[in-house]
Every structure is written in C-alpha cells, then in structure tokens.
Scaffold this motif. Structure first.
Motif, PDB file in Angstrom:
ATOM      1  N   ARG A 362       0.810  -1.359  -0.016  1.00  0.00           N
ATOM      2  CA  ARG A 362      -0.075  -0.182   0.051  1.00  0.00           C
ATOM      3  C   ARG A 362       0.811   1.324  -0.087  1.00  0.00           C
ATOM      4  O   ARG A 362       0.438   2.386  -0.314  1.00  0.00           O
ATOM      5  CB  ARG A 362      -0.851  -0.195   1.151  1.00  0.00           C
ATOM      6  N   ASP A 363       2.008   1.211   0.351  1.00  0.00           N
ATOM      7  CA  ASP A 363       3.008   2.377   0.400  1.00  0.00           C
ATOM      8  C   ASP A 363       3.674   2.571  -0.833  1.00  0.00           C
ATOM      9  O   ASP A 363       4.765   3.381  -0.737  1.00  0.00           O
ATOM     10  CB  ASP A 363       3.750   2.436   1.979  1.00  0.00           C
ATOM     11  N   VAL A 364       3.651   1.818  -1.839  1.00  0.00           N
ATOM     12  CA  VAL A 364       4.574   1.983  -3.000  1.00  0.00           C
ATOM     13  C   VAL A 364       3.688   2.904  -4.200  1.00  0.00           C
ATOM     14  O   VAL A 364       2.569   3.002  -4.222  1.00  0.00           O
ATOM     15  CB  VAL A 364       4.549   0.542  -3.668  1.00  0.00           C
ATOM     16  N   SER A 365       4.642   3.598  -4.546  1.00  0.00           N
ATOM     17  CA  SER A 365       4.297   4.747  -5.490  1.00  0.00           C
ATOM     18  C   SER A 365       5.241   4.504  -6.657  1.00  0.00           C
ATOM     19  O   SER A 365       6.069   4.003  -6.925  1.00  0.00           O
ATOM     20  CB  SER A 365       4.530   6.072  -4.928  1.00  0.00           C
ATOM     21  N   ILE A 366       5.124   5.628  -7.600  1.00  0.00           N
ATOM     22  CA  ILE A 366       5.617   5.318  -8.930  1.00  0.00           C
ATOM     23  C   ILE A 366       6.196   6.717  -9.384  1.00  0.00           C
ATOM     24  O   ILE A 366       5.648   7.623  -9.258  1.00  0.00           O
ATOM     25  CB  ILE A 366       4.835   4.837 -10.192  1.00  0.00           C
ATOM     26  N   GLY A 367       7.729   6.711  -9.688  1.00  0.00           N
ATOM     27  CA  GLY A 367       8.317   7.909 -10.002  1.00  0.00           C
ATOM     28  C   GLY A 367       8.026   8.239 -11.406  1.00  0.00           C
ATOM     29  O   GLY A 367       7.621   7.677 -12.133  1.00  0.00           O
ATOM     30  N   GLU A 368       8.542   9.703 -11.893  1.00  0.00           N
ATOM     31  CA  GLU A 368       8.241  10.073 -13.071  1.00  0.00           C
ATOM     32  C   GLU A 368       8.824   9.466 -14.056  1.00  0.00           C
ATOM     33  O   GLU A 368       8.775   9.122 -15.299  1.00  0.00           O
ATOM     34  CB  GLU A 368       8.462  11.597 -13.133  1.00  0.00           C
ATOM     35  N   PRO A 369      10.264   9.095 -13.913  1.00  0.00           N
ATOM     36  CA  PRO A 369      11.242   8.438 -14.645  1.00  0.00           C
ATOM     37  C   PRO A 369      10.511   7.004 -15.041  1.00  0.00           C
ATOM     38  O   PRO A 369      10.555   6.530 -16.337  1.00  0.00           O
ATOM     39  CB  PRO A 369      12.690   8.335 -14.166  1.00  0.00           C
ATOM     40  N   ALA A 370      10.023   6.311 -14.004  1.00  0.00           N
ATOM     41  CA  ALA A 370       9.422   5.050 -14.482  1.00  0.00           C
ATOM     42  C   ALA A 370       8.208   5.078 -15.240  1.00  0.00           C
ATOM     43  O   ALA A 370       7.878   4.429 -16.231  1.00  0.00           O
ATOM     44  CB  ALA A 370       9.015   4.269 -13.189  1.00  0.00           C
ATOM     45  N   LEU A 371       7.355   6.362 -14.974  1.00  0.00           N
ATOM     46  CA  LEU A 371       6.164   6.843 -15.819  1.00  0.00           C
ATOM     47  C   LEU A 371       6.572   6.805 -17.251  1.00  0.00           C
ATOM     48  O   LEU A 371       5.931   6.537 -17.971  1.00  0.00           O
ATOM     49  CB  LEU A 371       5.466   7.839 -15.215  1.00  0.00           C
ATOM     50  N   GLU A 372       7.589   7.542 -17.421  1.00  0.00           N
ATOM     51  CA  GLU A 372       8.310   7.839 -18.604  1.00  0.00           C
ATOM     52  C   GLU A 372       8.432   6.885 -19.788  1.00  0.00           C
ATOM     53  O   GLU A 372       7.980   6.427 -20.928  1.00  0.00           O
ATOM     54  CB  GLU A 372       9.338   8.804 -18.732  1.00  0.00           C
ATOM     55  N   LYS A 373       9.133   5.796 -19.108  1.00  0.00           N
ATOM     56  CA  LYS A 373       9.260   4.259 -19.454  1.00  0.00           C
ATOM     57  C   LYS A 373       8.000   3.693 -20.071  1.00  0.00           C
ATOM     58  O   LYS A 373       7.782   3.195 -20.913  1.00  0.00           O
ATOM     59  CB  LYS A 373      10.000   3.498 -18.635  1.00  0.00           C
ATOM     60  N   LEU A 374       6.910   3.703 -19.046  1.00  0.00           N
ATOM     61  CA  LEU A 374       5.734   3.100 -19.562  1.00  0.00           C
ATOM     62  C   LEU A 374       5.083   3.898 -20.578  1.00  0.00           C
ATOM     63  O   LEU A 374       4.353   3.275 -21.392  1.00  0.00           O
ATOM     64  CB  LEU A 374       4.917   3.180 -18.241  1.00  0.00           C
ATOM     65  N   ARG A 375       5.239   5.221 -20.455  1.00  0.00           N
ATOM     66  CA  ARG A 375       4.473   5.925 -21.362  1.00  0.00           C
ATOM     67  C   ARG A 375       4.959   5.652 -23.092  1.00  0.00           C
ATOM     68  O   ARG A 375       4.313   5.695 -23.963  1.00  0.00           O
ATOM     69  CB  ARG A 375       4.680   7.553 -21.371  1.00  0.00           C
ATOM     70  N   ASN A 376       6.370   5.188 -23.355  1.00  0.00           N
ATOM     71  CA  ASN A 376       6.926   4.810 -24.523  1.00  0.00           C
ATOM     72  C   ASN A 376       6.681   3.500 -24.765  1.00  0.00           C
ATOM     73  O   ASN A 376       6.919   3.156 -25.891  1.00  0.00           O
ATOM     74  CB  ASN A 376       8.492   5.387 -24.282  1.00  0.00           C
ATOM     75  N   HIS A 377       6.035   2.749 -23.985  1.00  0.00           N
ATOM     76  CA  HIS A 377       5.935   1.142 -24.163  1.00  0.00           C
ATOM     77  C   HIS A 377       4.619   1.299 -25.380  1.00  0.00           C
ATOM     78  O   HIS A 377       3.622   2.080 -25.336  1.00  0.00           O
ATOM     79  CB  HIS A 377       5.478   0.512 -23.116  1.00  0.00           C
ATOM     80  N   SER A 378       4.570   0.422 -26.210  1.00  0.00           N
ATOM     81  CA  SER A 378       3.740   0.152 -27.121  1.00  0.00           C
ATOM     82  C   SER A 378       2.186  -0.329 -26.744  1.00  0.00           C
ATOM     83  O   SER A 378       1.230   0.080 -27.416  1.00  0.00           O
ATOM     84  CB  SER A 378       4.286  -0.722 -28.428  1.00  0.00           C
ATOM     85  N   TRP A 379       2.388  -1.247 -25.652  1.00  0.00           N
ATOM     86  CA  TRP A 379       0.917  -1.686 -25.018  1.00  0.00           C
ATOM     87  C   TRP A 379       0.107  -2.217 -26.187  1.00  0.00           C
ATOM     88  O   TRP A 379      -1.115  -2.067 -26.259  1.00  0.00           O
ATOM     89  CB  TRP A 379       0.108  -0.685 -24.362  1.00  0.00           C
ATOM     90  N   GLU A 380       0.723  -3.410 -26.537  1.00  0.00           N
ATOM     91  CA  GLU A 380      -0.154  -4.097 -27.946  1.00  0.00           C
ATOM     92  C   GLU A 380      -1.526  -4.562 -27.246  1.00  0.00           C
ATOM     93  O   GLU A 380      -2.435  -4.762 -27.940  1.00  0.00           O
ATOM     94  CB  GLU A 380       0.613  -4.886 -28.193  1.00  0.00           C
ATOM     95  N   GLN A 381      -1.322  -5.133 -26.010  1.00  0.00           N
ATOM     96  CA  GLN A 381      -2.464  -5.664 -25.423  1.00  0.00           C
ATOM     97  C   GLN A 381      -3.316  -4.898 -24.561  1.00  0.00           C
ATOM     98  O   GLN A 381      -4.091  -5.194 -23.619  1.00  0.00           O
ATOM     99  CB  GLN A 381      -2.149  -6.944 -24.834  1.00  0.00           C
ATOM    100  N   ASN A 382      -2.955  -3.854 -24.436  1.00  0.00           N
ATOM    101  CA  ASN A 382      -3.555  -2.622 -23.740  1.00  0.00           C
ATOM    102  C   ASN A 382      -3.751  -2.847 -22.257  1.00  0.00           C
ATOM    103  O   ASN A 382      -2.757  -3.015 -21.763  1.00  0.00           O
ATOM    104  CB  ASN A 382      -5.189  -2.612 -24.214  1.00  0.00           C
ATOM    105  N   LEU A 383      -4.897  -2.820 -21.574  1.00  0.00           N
ATOM    106  CA  LEU A 383      -5.003  -2.867 -20.162  1.00  0.00           C
ATOM    107  C   LEU A 383      -4.630  -4.421 -19.765  1.00  0.00           C
ATOM    108  O   LEU A 383      -4.138  -4.211 -18.553  1.00  0.00           O
ATOM    109  CB  LEU A 383      -6.476  -2.774 -19.985  1.00  0.00           C
ATOM    110  N   ASP A 384      -5.003  -5.421 -20.511  1.00  0.00           N
ATOM    111  CA  ASP A 384      -4.411  -6.678 -20.015  1.00  0.00           C
ATOM    112  C   ASP A 384      -2.904  -6.868 -19.651  1.00  0.00           C
ATOM    113  O   ASP A 384      -2.577  -7.169 -18.885  1.00  0.00           O
ATOM    114  CB  ASP A 384      -4.662  -7.831 -21.093  1.00  0.00           C
ATOM    115  N   GLU A 385      -2.144  -6.282 -20.829  1.00  0.00           N
ATOM    116  CA  GLU A 385      -0.504  -6.126 -20.451  1.00  0.00           C
ATOM    117  C   GLU A 385      -0.174  -5.183 -19.324  1.00  0.00           C
ATOM    118  O   GLU A 385       0.792  -5.624 -18.546  1.00  0.00           O
ATOM    119  CB  GLU A 385      -0.121  -5.735 -21.921  1.00  0.00           C
TER     120      GLU A 385
END
Length: 477
Positions: A362-385
């Motif tokens: 419950r105390d885990v958060s995500i930093g902006e550098p990690a979010l940037e990595k996720l933004r650049n991902h293609s997400w071919e399987q969308n929410l499932d992936e």
C-alpha cells in the motif's frame, strides 16, 4: 414537512425565514393526546442569518463530507433550502447564483455532482451543462442533474442530447426526491473508476459522455474494441449507472458457454465476444431481443462486445444480420492505449492502488522516470498487458518508489507475442539492409533490389539508425 416534501429540519427553515425565529416542529404540530416524546439526541445544528446579504448559512460540527455538490440556482430561497437538506445528508455543497458563477466554481475545485436550475439569467442550465461537457477537465464527465418546475418532453430530450445525467421536474417530488436522487448518483462515485475510463484525455471524456447517455436507456448496446481495452469494465459501468444498477450482472462468455436457456428476470446480460456465438444461438438471441422489443416487457438489458468487425462478418454470412442491426443500434468504440497516452499515469496509479492492496504494497508509489518508460511502451495488449506489468513491478518493489530501472526490467521480461514478432522483423530488416549495402553499395541499388523508391530506401536506413560507409573511389549519389 410531508406537504412540502422536505425533512423536519427544512420545515423549520420555512418558519425561521418567515417568523424571524427558529421554531421546533414539535411546537407546530402536536398529535392529540399524550405527551410528545423528546427528540433523539444529535449534533447541535446552528442556523445563522447574515443581515447584510440575507444568506442563510448552515453549519454542522464534525462533518466529514466525502463528495462535493455544486448547486446552481438563482432563487435564493430554494437554493438555501436544497443546500441545507444536502448538508444535512452529509454532502458538502457549494452554491452559485447563476450559470456564470457556477462555471467559475466548477473550474475552481473538484466537483462530484452538479445540480443546476434550467432557467437562470446570464447563463442558463443548458449552457452551463454544455460548458462542463466540453471543458476537457477532469470533472467534465461528472453527473449533471438539471432542475425545472416547467418540465416537458422537449426540454428533457434537449437536456439528454446535451449530456445531462438526469432531468428532474422539481415540482413533482420536492426537495426530498431531489436529495434522494443526488445520493443515488453520488453512491456510484464511491466505487473505483474502472481503468478503461480512467484519465482525462479527449478520447476518454468523449467515451464517458457517450456512456452516461447510454446508461439511462434500456436498449441493447454493442461495445467494440481491441483486446484488453476493457469491454467488461464498460459493460459494468453501463449497468451500475443504469436503471437496474442494484440488480444482477450476468456474464455470458460466448467463447466458453453456449448461452443461458432462460432469460433472467432483471439485470444486465453481457454477451462477451458475441461474434463467437454459433448460428443457432445467434438466431435464438435475435428472436429473444426481437420479441422483447415488440412487447416491451423485457426485464433485463443486453450489452454485447466484440473485437472483430461484425459488419464484415454479416457480409460474409458468418453473423446474423438482424441480430447485428439490433445490437448495433447503439455502438461504443473503445480506444486503445495508444490513443490514450495522457491517461497512462492515471491508469497506472489506479492499478498500483488496486494491486497494492491485494499484494500488501500500500505504500508503494511510482516515480516520473518510471512513468516515462511506461508511456513509451507500445501496449499491444492494452489494459491486460498493463496489469501484468504493474503487478510485476509491485512484486519487485516491496516499498518506496518504483524506479525506471525496475520498469525497464519488467517490460523486457513481459514482452507480448506481437512485440516479439515486431522485434524479430526489425532485426531481420536491419540485417537485410546491411547485406544489400554490402552487395550494392548505393541507395539506388538497394532500392532496385527491394522494388521501392530511392527515398524509401534512405528512410529505412535512417529508421534503423544506419549510416552507410561508401567504398573508396565510389561516386556520391
């Protein structure tokens, strides 16, 4: 109080306003015979009247409101009356005297529900509604309840077309009915917004506006979208905010189950992957829906979903045309994650909260550098992936902040089949270009070999970040 359709507390407001003092309702109405039982103990409520402005202010000690309602009405008396009743129900309420000041209040703070009178000077209720729906803000999809003492079918239709959640003829049910409806709308906001609808991109806000309109009708709806775009989440949203939100939600996975033998009495039937129904079951559902529409007696609603183009299946003879016409009367197209880049942080944070509770993180958060990595991902399987990635990141991050290295490591391990195929194709094309340059030594030679233009060949080299080196003595092209 029964005559006015208000609580005892609001009835005392009437007496206070007209008599200049607060009078207990017990003093106004005593049943014949016997003594009056004392009122139940409750937090002391204070009513104050500001002499300069005539505004009735309501204060309740130790109140912890979970939702905020914006109440817009140019009539001071009814505005104060409804505000007091909402506050008495534990709902934080901010008020405005017309649409213009209501719009300013809406922009100033998070709003969970808007209740606005229809006829007002300067900016009326419909104009305020249109501003809210087209604002593009996080709150643009919040429920809007329009009030009018002069309700008519034409006004109700205009309100629905403009995106109103409900049209309330104020003279019919009084304040008590209005507060009851407000509590119903707010109760749905307690549940977590599904990831398929999280965020505030233009695609998501457009989808929410459409779903809010469709939730109030009983007609079948067809949900279309790629794998992992949240078909069932959207179907549940339609059910939760529809007429039978407290009834059962029946899932019929057409890939696994042949279908129910009998119709349910109430609720919503979700036909997941309806394109997988056999010809016999297609005919059965066609007859069921046709009969219920003709007789108007169906106690349940049907929502279907598909990842395929049903129109093409109809043209090829693989899907019943009459069933398609019935289901496709109202269509909802779900955008892929590639069209919702602005929503990725909101979706990720929602999943972190959901899986964090499940995994004890419950105390885990995500930093902006990690979010940037996720933004650049293609997400071919969308929410499932995305769910698989978030769950893995939480497993590798017992506490603190999810780092960019963690996100990159998880993404490299959780590669989809389409991504593997794409990566292999890219690698093969790169190796082919190197071999062809070694053989021909010019863009023209490579282009002729591949059957493409010279500019197209140069573009492929640039895309793979290849800088060809010319052999000694070769002329520049």
């Amino acid at each position: 109080a029964p005559m006015l359709g208000v609580s005892n507390r609001c009835a005392s407001i009437f007496v206070y306003l007209f008599c200049g003092q607060r009078v207990s309702l017990l003093a106004l109405h005593r049943p014949s015979g016997g003594d009056i039982a004392p009122e139940k103990s409750r937090p002391r409520t204070r009513f104050l009247r500001r002499r300069n402005y005539g505004t009735l202010m309501y204060s309740r000690p130790e109140r912890a409101a979970q939702s905020t309602v914006l109440l817009v009405d140019d009539r001071e008396f009814s505005r104060d009356l409804v505000c007091a009743e909402l506050e008495d129900a534990g709902i934080r309420t901010v008020t405005a005297v017309d649409g213009e000041s209501g719009w300013m209040q809406f922009q100033r703070q998070p709003i969970d529900l808007v209740i606005t009178d229809l006829r007002m000077p300067r900016v009326d209720g419909l104009a305020l509604l249109k501003r809210i729906r087209s604002s593009g803000s996080v709150n643009a999809a919040c429920p809007v309840l329009l009030l009018s003492a002069y309700g008519s079918l034409s006004i109700a239709v205009a309100a629905g077309k403009s995106g109103a959640t409900d049209f309330f003829p104020f003279n019919d049910e009084g304040v008590a009915g209005l507060v009851s409806r407000a509590k119903e709308l707010l109760s749905g906001l307690v549940d977590r917004i599904p990831e398929a609808l999280a965020g505030h991109s233009s695609a998501t806000l457009t989808l929410l506006r459409q779903l809010n309109s469709l939730a109030e009708i009983r007609s079948p709806v067809l949900i279309r979208g790629a794998v992992g775009t949240g078909h069932e989440q959207v179907a549940r949203y339609l059910h939760r905010f529809g007429h039978q939100g407290d009834s059962d939600f029946h899932v019929n996975d057409c890939r696994l189950r042949p279908g129910a033998d009998r119709d349910p009495e109430t609720g919503l039937v979700f036909l997941a992957d309806v394109d997988q129904l056999s010809g016999t079951l297609q005919s059965r559902w066609r007859d069921r829906l046709s009969r219920s529409i003709q007789l108007g007696d169906a106690g349940y609603r049907v929502v279907a979903s598909t990842e395929r183009d049903l129109q093409q299946l109809v043209e090829s003879g693989d899907f019943d045309s009459a069933l398609f016409e019935t289901l496709a009367q109202f269509e909802v197209s779900l955008p892929p994650i590639s069209e919702r880049e602005e929503d990725i942080p909101a979706i990720i944070e929602s999943m972190i909260e959901r899986y964090g509770s499940k995994l004890g993180r419950r105390d885990v958060s995500i930093g902006e550098p990690a979010l940037e990595k996720l933004r650049n991902h293609s997400w071919e399987q969308n929410l499932d992936e995305m769910e698989r990635v978030v769950e893995a990141m939480l497993v590798y991050t017992p506490s603190g902040e999810i780092t960019a290295d963690c996100a990159e490591s998880v993404l490299s391990k959780i590669e989809t089949p389409l991504e593997r195929i794409s990566r292999r194709r890219e690698k093969g094309e790169r190796e082919q270009l190197l071999e062809l340059w070694e053989k021909h030594g010019t863009y023209t030679g490579v282009a002729d070999h591949l059957g493409i233009t010279r500019n197209a060949a140069k573009y492929r080299f640039r895309r793979h970040k290849l800088v060809p080196v010319r052999r000694e003595g070769e002329r520049s092209e």
